[in-house]
Design a protein around this motif. Structure first.
Motif, PDB file in Angstrom:
ATOM      1  N   MET A   1      -1.517   5.567  -8.166  1.00  0.00           N
ATOM      2  CA  MET A   1      -0.410   4.608  -8.344  1.00  0.00           C
ATOM      3  C   MET A   1       0.798   5.020  -7.509  1.00  0.00           C
ATOM      4  SD  MET A   1      -1.502   2.342 -10.356  1.00  0.00           S
ATOM      5  CE  MET A   1      -2.985   2.182 -11.343  1.00  0.00           C
ATOM      6  N   ILE A   2       0.969   6.323  -7.345  1.00  0.00           N
ATOM      7  CA  ILE A   2       2.057   6.813  -6.488  1.00  0.00           C
ATOM      8  C   ILE A   2       1.453   7.753  -5.452  1.00  0.00           C
ATOM      9  CG2 ILE A   2       3.839   6.566  -8.262  1.00  0.00           C
ATOM     10  CD1 ILE A   2       3.622   9.519  -8.854  1.00  0.00           C
ATOM     11  N   HIS A   3       2.179   7.949  -4.368  1.00  0.00           N
ATOM     12  CA  HIS A   3       1.663   8.740  -3.252  1.00  0.00           C
ATOM     13  C   HIS A   3       2.274  10.132  -3.256  1.00  0.00           C
ATOM     14  CE1 HIS A   3      -0.068   5.034  -1.760  1.00  0.00           C
ATOM     15  NE2 HIS A   3       1.117   4.458  -1.894  1.00  0.00           N
TER      16      HIS A   3
ATOM     17  N   ARG B   1       0.836  -1.216   0.000  1.00  0.00           N
ATOM     18  CA  ARG B   1       0.000   0.000   0.000  1.00  0.00           C
ATOM     19  C   ARG B   1       0.859   1.249   0.000  1.00  0.00           C
ATOM     20  NH1 ARG B   1      -4.060  -1.083   4.695  1.00  0.00           N
ATOM     21  NH2 ARG B   1      -4.861  -3.051   3.950  1.00  0.00           N
ATOM     22  N   ARG B   2       1.972   1.181   0.692  1.00  0.00           N
ATOM     23  CA  ARG B   2       2.799   2.388   0.850  1.00  0.00           C
ATOM     24  C   ARG B   2       3.649   2.693  -0.372  1.00  0.00           C
ATOM     25  NH1 ARG B   2       5.089   2.223   7.044  1.00  0.00           N
ATOM     26  NH2 ARG B   2       3.125   2.771   8.052  1.00  0.00           N
ATOM     27  N   ARG B   3       3.987   1.672  -1.115  1.00  0.00           N
ATOM     28  CA  ARG B   3       4.969   1.913  -2.173  1.00  0.00           C
ATOM     29  C   ARG B   3       4.338   2.524  -3.419  1.00  0.00           C
ATOM     30  NH1 ARG B   3       6.313  -1.691  -6.225  1.00  0.00           N
ATOM     31  NH2 ARG B   3       8.446  -1.005  -5.946  1.00  0.00           N
ATOM     32  N   ASP B   4       5.176   3.200  -4.177  1.00  0.00           N
ATOM     33  CA  ASP B   4       4.743   3.749  -5.457  1.00  0.00           C
ATOM     34  C   ASP B   4       4.873   2.664  -6.514  1.00  0.00           C
ATOM     35  OD1 ASP B   4       4.316   6.196  -4.317  1.00  0.00           O
ATOM     36  OD2 ASP B   4       6.246   7.042  -4.911  1.00  0.00           O
ATOM     37  N   VAL B   5       3.815   2.470  -7.268  1.00  0.00           N
ATOM     38  CA  VAL B   5       3.839   1.434  -8.304  1.00  0.00           C
ATOM     39  C   VAL B   5       4.821   1.819  -9.409  1.00  0.00           C
ATOM     40  CG1 VAL B   5       2.451   0.284 -10.077  1.00  0.00           C
ATOM     41  CG2 VAL B   5       1.470   0.759  -7.834  1.00  0.00           C
TER      42      VAL B   5
END
Lengths: 539, 297
Positions: free
Chosen positions: B52-54, A533-537
């Motif tokens: 996709m990114i935070h 959940r925390r990581r950037d895809v």
């Protein structure tokens, strides 16, 4: 970086991995030899006498047992036969990578369009492999030599250098084979599979010849027959110069044929194109209902892969089962090995089935899960994860679904292969308790669960190191499991093996370890979800 | 309610890479073009909107839902074409569509067939056998077939031939007519001129400007061509606001920004043969934003 530099670098992972395997095999067998064969001449002669009888039973998988009362003889028999096969398989896979993998990634097209000729491209990529494999093999043999020094029974350095050269020759034959096959087919996967199958076939051809089978002149087709003809580590051993030169010659011819085929074929296509036999055009989505079901969709897509593992593991299990009676009878006659069997808790044929089959199965099932973890990391790097998330799957679902699909596949593989082992045991009149055997089979699932969950965690945390860390854990655990008893290592070291938690369910209960595996699996699954959940895809 | 809204949305990759303090609002039902060169931050913005990114800081909403927290709920309302196409290997097109449809759960088989026929995409073939253009068509099919309320398209016409580019414009027009909002990133300006109502220009991680195409083209700058009677007058012309000046004999060409009064005053007393002023093409506007320092914002 120069083209050659890039070529060498592209083989670094394989070179390091094979060095580790070769070095571990050499070190452990060298140091272990004095433990199991004894220190005096008489002890070793007795050991050799018994093991040579036993070794002849194993001539399908190991070279002929000669001079087992010497370190050089034992290493030739126990270590280098298998190590040469592993290096050759690496050669095939590397050759398939050079011949087709680079093309799939667009590297070949990029280099050719920058003015590099086709000849230079493949020749340089081949030179890169020669250098990488030579360094890896030299380092592994050096580690083996150090092992013999530690054991107080060093082999001749010249003999070890010649042995390294022979392993290199077989490895290069594998490389040439992989590269040539890659010219004939359209994908790296097919090239690797077909090349490995051919290599195993010629290995078995030599094994058959070794075991007394009448294969006639066909044995000369096997590079392993040429390899076996030289015994530089034996006392008064020698190198068959013609056979050795023939190995290098075959490797060279295979590489040249591959280069020639590469020069005339289309980039992206096989040397010989099949006629167009395409399915009729469709504008509709597939009617396969399984593709729309969570978990089952993944299993359905990997059905041939799963069947391949089941067949391979089943065949191996049957083969191991066929050896049990002879192995037990022979090992029991050797005092040091009798102690080993007692420490391992093996008092009956069925116990040996349990130890030999389930320890092998655990290791190979771990490898299967690790290959899956590699695929999960690739999902991220190749955009499939992004596509799945963009379609509305949650990250939690991705983690759980992957794990569930892997466990279903592992369950299919272990169920089918264990069934083959059980039937084999019945055929060889070995009384395996069915209830315990089913339980032991089922309890491999928690091991796969724990490794799979750790794989998810590592992929969610650092995808690039996931496979390396998992692979190291599996190899470490396997070696400890196999050698802790041989070397009389303290109990706490044996507990460092992941597989120690599995215990020996065929002969005794060990629910504490199984519960620990389940807890590890659950904790890692939760942690994997947080990490994912925390990581950037895609990063 | 805005279809997309961001406030101070930032993704900082370090060394000035990423997208910074993005304040953007995209209205429901409009086609919004997001322009910028490679590395400007377009794909980063889109990946943030897709969850996709935070974000490093700031927030973004789509239809009032948080792009990060409510990412899964949102995806059911979004059709997405990624900038880098996924690699499906040996899967057949029809299998990929079935698999993705199974995850979405809201894709009609008839709609799949309709879009596939429009794009002339044969789904019986293996993905690895597809050309780049066909892979792009498959991505478009997966985005449009569910008839989502919002389409987020990252360089959607990459690899499409002109015929299928026209078909894509038709799909966008139909989606818009059906009430969908479309957020499209591109550096193909003619494409944006074709289909977009408003445009945002992003440069070096910062949003340089946002406005309707007509406003950007008509108010901010003009393309001027002045022909003098003598070359000396042409070379002496200095006017604040006149940029990208090129002098060719008696002819002066440039982009003029702002009120025309200073230009008229500067020309007073000079012998001007012709004065041509017109709205610049989007190409010229675009270039004018990239030939200036970032500090201009």
């Amino acid at each position: 970086m120069t083209l050659l530099g890039i070529a060498i670098r592209s083989h670094r992972t394989g070179a390091i991995a094979l060095f580790v395997i070769g070095a571990l095999s050499g070190l452990i067998n060298a140091i272990g030899y004095v433990e199991i064969a004894g220190h005096t001449r008489v002890e070793r002669q007795l050991f050799a006498q018994q093991m040579e009888l036993f070794g002849r039973q194993l001539s399908y998988i190991l070279p002929a047992p000669l001079q087992l009362d010497t370190m050089g003889g034992y290493l030739t028999w126990r270590s280098f036969g298998s190590v040469a096969l592993l290096f050759a398989i690496w050669g095939v896979l590397a050759g398939a990578g050079v011949g087709r993998g680079d093309e799939e990634r667009g590297l070949t097209e990029a280099w050719l369009s920058s003015g590099v000729s086709r000849l230079r491209w493949l020749a340089t990529r081949s030179a890169g492999f020669v250098i990488a494999s030579a360094v890896s093999i030299a380092a592994a043999c050096l580690a083996t030599q150090i092992g013999t020094i530690i054991a107080g029974d060093p082999t001749a350095l010249g003999g070890m250098a010649l042995e390294a050269m022979l392993v290199l020759a077989v490895t290069l034959v594998g490389f040439g084979l992989g590269m040539l096959v890659a010219q004939l087919v359209a994908t790296r996967r097919v090239a690797g599979t077909l090349g490995t199958a051919i290599l195993i076939a010629v290995y078995m051809l030599n094994s058959s010849s070794r075991a007394g089978g009448d294969v006639g002149a066909l044995k000369w087709l096997s590079p392993f027959y040429l390899f076996d003809r030289s015994t530089p580590l034996l006392e008064a051993g020698a190198v068959d110069t013609r056979a050795s030169l023939a190995l290098f010659g075959v490797a060279m011819v295979l590489v040249l044929l591959a280069i020639d085929a590469f020069a005339v074929r289309d980039i992206g296509g096989p040397l010989v194109r099949r006629g167009v036999g395409r399915a009729p055009t469709t504008y509709r989505s597939s009617r396969d209902p399984l593709l729309r079901l969570p978990v089952i969709a993944i299993v359905d897509q990997q059905r041939w892969w799963t069947i391949g593992w089941a067949l391979g593991l089943g065949a191996l299990g049957l083969f191991l089962t066929s050896l049990v009676r002879n192995m037990i009878d022979t090992l029991s006659a050797i005092p040091s090995m009798r102690v080993y069997l007692q420490v391992m808790g093996i008092t009956a044929y069925a116990d040996f089935v349990g130890v030999m089959w389930f320890s092998t199965a655990l290791f190979l099932l771990s490898a299967m899960v690790i290959v899956q973890a590699n695929g999960w990391a690739a999902d991220d790097g190749e955009g499939r994860l992004e596509a799945i998330l963009a379609s509305g799957a949650s990250r939690t679902r991705v983690v759980v679904e992957r794990l569930a699909a892997t466990l279903v596949e592992v369950a299919i593989v272990i169920a089918l292969s264990s069934a083959a082992v059980y039937l084999g045991a019945l055929a060889y009149d070995i009384d395996v308790p069915i209830g315990r055997f089913v339980l032991a089979t089922a309890l491999t699932i928690p091991v796969a669960f724990a490794i799979g969950a750790l794989g998810q965690l590592l992929v969610g945390w650092r995808p690039r190191v996931a496979v390396v860390l998992l692979g190291a854990t599996a190899i470490w655990s396997y070696f400890i499991q196999q050698f802790a008893a041989v070397f009389s290592w303290p109990e706490w070291i044996a507990h460092l093996s992941f597989y120690d938690l599995y215990g020996r369910p065929l002969s005794k209960d060990g629910w504490g370890g199984i519960a620990t595996l389940v807890v590890i699996g659950l904790a890692a699954t939760v942690a994997a979800q947080i990490a994912t959940r925390r990581r950037d895809v895609g990063t | 309610m805005n279809a997309i809204e961001t406030k101070g949305l930032t993704k900082d990759y370090g060394n000035g890479h990423g997208i910074f303090d993005l304040d953007l609002a995209v209205n429901e039902g409009e086609v919004f073009g997001y322009l910028g060169p490679n590395g400007a931050g377009k794909t980063t913005t889109i990946k943030l909107l897709m969850g996709m990114i935070h974000a490093t800081r700031g927030a973004g909403t789509v239809f009032g839902l948080d792009v990060d927290r409510d990412a899964v709920r949102l995806k059911k309302r979004i059709g997405y074409v990624p900038g880098e196409l996924p690699q499906w290997g040996g899967w057949r097109g029809e299998e990929i569509v079935a698999y993705v449809s199974g995850i979405r759960g809201d894709v009609s088989g008839d709609e799949v067939e309709r879009v596939a026929r429009r794009l002339d995409l044969d789904l019986s073939r293996k993905y690895r056998e597809y050309s780049h253009g066909n892979k792009q068509k498959l991505a478009l099919l997966l985005a449009f077939a569910p008839r989502p309320a919002l389409l987020i398209l990252d360089e959607p016409t990459s690899g499409l031939d002109p015929l299928h580019q026209q078909e894509f414009y038709g799909l966008v027009r139909d989606a818009r007519a059906g009430g969908a909002t479309i957020f499209i990133s591109s550096h193909v300006l003619s494409e944006v001129e074709h289909i977009c109502d408003r445009v945002g220009i992003v440069r070096e991680g910062h949003l340089a400007t946002v406005g309707p195409l007509a406003q950007l083209a008509g108010i901010r700058t003009h393309r001027v061509v002045i022909e003098f009677a003598d070359a000396v007058a042409a070379q002496m012309l200095r006017v604040p606001g006149l940029e990208q000046v090129s002098v060719d004999g008696q002819r002066v060409t440039g982009m003029y920004r702002g009120d025309f009064a200073p230009l008229i005053a500067a020309l007073a007393g000079k012998s001007v043969l012709t004065l041509d002023s017109r709205e610049p093409t989007l190409e010229e506007i675009f270039l004018s934003y990239y030939q200036e320092p970032a500090a201009r914002q």
